[in-house]
Motif scaffolding. Structure first.
Motif, mmCIF file in Angstrom:
data_model
loop_
_atom_site.group_PDB
_atom_site.id
_atom_site.type_symbol
_atom_site.label_atom_id
_atom_site.label_comp_id
_atom_site.label_asym_id
_atom_site.label_seq_id
_atom_site.Cartn_x
_atom_site.Cartn_y
_atom_site.Cartn_z
ATOM 1 N N TYR A 149 -0.795 -1.084 104.863
ATOM 2 C CA TYR A 149 -2.112 -1.461 105.312
ATOM 3 C C TYR A 149 -2.154 -2.852 105.896
ATOM 4 O O TYR A 149 -1.081 -3.672 105.578
ATOM 5 C CB TYR A 149 -3.031 -1.461 104.116
ATOM 6 N N SER B 105 -1.375 -0.211 112.852
ATOM 7 C CA SER B 105 -1.588 0.884 111.947
ATOM 8 C C SER B 105 -3.014 1.623 111.928
ATOM 9 O O SER B 105 -3.937 1.020 112.532
ATOM 10 C CB SER B 105 -1.369 0.074 110.290
ATOM 11 N N ILE C 156 -4.132 2.285 109.016
ATOM 12 C CA ILE C 156 -5.145 1.772 107.921
ATOM 13 C C ILE C 156 -5.211 0.466 107.973
ATOM 14 O O ILE C 156 -4.496 -0.458 107.944
ATOM 15 C CB ILE C 156 -4.084 2.127 106.719
ATOM 16 N N TYR C 157 -6.563 0.179 108.132
ATOM 17 C CA TYR C 157 -6.967 -1.254 108.395
ATOM 18 C C TYR C 157 -8.489 -1.490 108.371
ATOM 19 O O TYR C 157 -8.938 -0.626 107.826
ATOM 20 C CB TYR C 157 -6.552 -1.587 109.807
ATOM 21 N N TYR D 131 -9.035 4.431 107.178
ATOM 22 C CA TYR D 131 -7.776 5.271 106.491
ATOM 23 C C TYR D 131 -7.447 6.432 107.342
ATOM 24 O O TYR D 131 -8.003 7.354 107.017
ATOM 25 C CB TYR D 131 -7.549 5.543 104.958
ATOM 26 N N TYR E 163 -7.789 -7.290 101.881
ATOM 27 C CA TYR E 163 -6.390 -6.814 101.720
ATOM 28 C C TYR E 163 -6.732 -5.953 100.097
ATOM 29 O O TYR E 163 -6.169 -4.844 100.049
ATOM 30 C CB TYR E 163 -5.414 -7.719 101.496
ATOM 31 N N LEU F 184 -8.321 -2.793 100.726
ATOM 32 C CA LEU F 184 -7.498 -1.726 101.393
ATOM 33 C C LEU F 184 -6.444 -0.992 100.459
ATOM 34 O O LEU F 184 -6.198 -0.016 100.560
ATOM 35 C CB LEU F 184 -6.679 -2.422 102.701
ATOM 36 N N CYS G 127 -5.890 2.999 99.831
ATOM 37 C CA CYS G 127 -4.655 3.611 99.655
ATOM 38 C C CYS G 127 -4.463 4.479 98.557
ATOM 39 O O CYS G 127 -3.888 5.547 98.469
ATOM 40 C CB CYS G 127 -3.717 2.706 100.249
#
Length: 455
Positions: A243, A250, A252-253, A271, A289, A292, A296
């Motif tokens: 992430y 990515s 995923i961010y 995602y 963070y 994220l 995930c």
């Protein structure tokens, strides 16, 4: 507790069971504790010799309170059941490993130099939207705390979120052998425990020992903005889930990040094909963070976007970890549980969001190895560039930050104290009504006394 009969416990820890009653020997214990005050009816009390207290001194008391059995390093003059072992701490880890493998449960293992606890809370908050979830409490994340956390698991639990903290090589291997994670999460690789781990490459090697006992089809979730973690290409033939803070590297961010002062932060989490707008009620970019990572993990367990969103929006801070305390006179950011250079900077960033006079009360950061003086001076450099109004430094090592600030920061009020006692006596003189106050240091500095004084 499933399959934890006295016979099975003795076998699991290579101990010798003293019990003349076959029925008792095949009886499952109801709980396991190392605290004699909590050992009641049906308990297994594990007597551990600590630095200040020897649990063996309280064995008779636990029997009187109804304990079913005791694990002891000494032979006992009793007719009560007990298990004789060479080392109680090793025994409790072996029993925890046996118990974990008898449970039909998924485990999320979490480690990292910074943010283990706040990430654990985010993941727990998300998973709890769908699953009966248990999490590590307090600082029960080491070679004694992890087994005690595992012993809190029961058949009704579906997922355990286990924080795993280390300070030396080999520790993570032993923790992972107990936890057997199905998902391994590492938040970052920073400047922690360098006295034993040497440098960040050593920290990386030590943290990634977790993968040795990852389940066969397990997943790894890593912070893709960490220059050390991004070097992990695959684990068990499977590419980690990375992430990032932006979408350049990515799918995923996060984006659309809006800071709401110390009240929290808004963001849109991506995602792959999912997009979730969240409202995190804890300030700081680092919380994005954490969210994220939680998203995930939620996706790894098949959760919907709505479930993940609800879990993140319900997230609350814990005592000593960026906990916002609103008082009539002050607003306090209680982040005094622990500190290292990365978390110190993150907390200073949180303070910078305040719209009142900003006061940073900072203490020494421990276990930084040979570069400890330089790393404290660098905190001084970071403060010098900030818009913090008042800086209160305490401790031998923080004198390095103070010395730098004296020469390079004319626009800040500076205070330095050798010891906490003196600082506490001067607080009323330093603080003003409506201040926003950050309190942060390594746990050994006992800065919780500042929180108590301010509250």
């Amino acid at each position: 507790m499933k399959n934890l009969t006295l016979k099975n416990i003795a076998e699991a820890c290579n101990g010798q069971l003293f019990c003349n009653d076959e029925v008792l020997a095949n009886t499952e214990v109801e709980d396991i504790t190392t605290d004699s005050r909590k050992a009641g009816k049906g308990s297994l009390f594990v007597a551990i010799k600590g630095q200040n207290v020897d649990g063996h001194d309280y064995i008779n008391q636990t029997y009187e309170n109804g304990a079913l059995c005791v694990i002891s390093e000494n032979k006992l003059d009793t007719l009560k059941p007990y298990i004789l072992v060479e080392n109680s701490l090793i025994a409790i880890k072996m029993v925890a490993e046996f118990y974990r493998q008898n449970l039909d449960i998924k485990v999320v293992g979490i480690s990292g130099s910074v943010g283990k606890t706040s990430t654990k809370e985010a993941i727990y908050s998300v998973l709890s939207e769908k699953f009966n979830t248990l999490k590590t409490l307090g600082n029960f994340n080491n070679e004694l705390g992890l087994p005690l956390t595992v012993f809190r698991l029961r058949d009704e639990h579906e997922i355990a979120v286990l924080e795993m903290g280390i300070s030396d090589f080999g520790e993570m291997t032993r923790l992972a052998k107990i936890a057997r994670p199905d998902v391994s999460v590492i938040t970052n690789i920073g400047y922690c425990h360098l006295e034993k781990l040497g440098d960040r490459d050593g920290v990386l090697r030590a943290k990634t020992e977790m993968f040795k006992y990852l389940s066969e089809n397990g997943s790894v979730v890593l912070n893709g903005d960490d220059d050390k973690l991004i070097t992990v290409d695959e684990v068990n033939g499977k590419k980690p889930v990375f992430y990032h803070m932006s979408g350049e590297n990515s799918d995923i961010y996060a984006d659309n990040i809006v800071h709401m002062g110390i009240k929290g932060i808004k963001a849109t989490l991506h995602y792959k094909d999912s997009k979730i707008d969240v409202n995190i009620h804890i300030p700081g970019t680092h919380m994005v963070y954490n969210a994220l990572a939680a998203m995930c993990v939620g996706k790894e367990f098949g959760m919907t976007d709505e479930e993940i969103k609800n879990g993140i929006n319900k997230l609350e801070s814990v005592v000593g970890r960026n906990n916002i305390i609103e008082k009539d006179e002050y607003t306090v950011i209680d982040d005094c549980y622990n500190a290292n250079p990365v978390s110190m900077r993150a907390s200073l960033d949180v303070l910078s969001f305040a719209d009142t006079r900003k006061v940073a009360i900072l203490g020494d950061m421990f276990e930084l190895g040979k570069d400890e003086e330089k790393l404290h001076e660098e905190i001084g450099k970071y403060i010098a560039k900030s818009d913090i109004d008042v800086v209160v430094l305490c401790g031998k090592l923080m004198n390095n930050a103070y010395t730098y600030l004296l020469k390079n920061s004319e626009n800040k009020k500076l205070y330095y104290f050798d010891e906490l006692k003196t600082l506490l006596s001067e607080l009323d003189r330093i603080l003003e009504n409506d201040d926003t106050i950050l309190v942060k240091a390594s746990h050994g500095m006992e800065f919780s006394k500042i929180i108590s004084c301010i509250k």
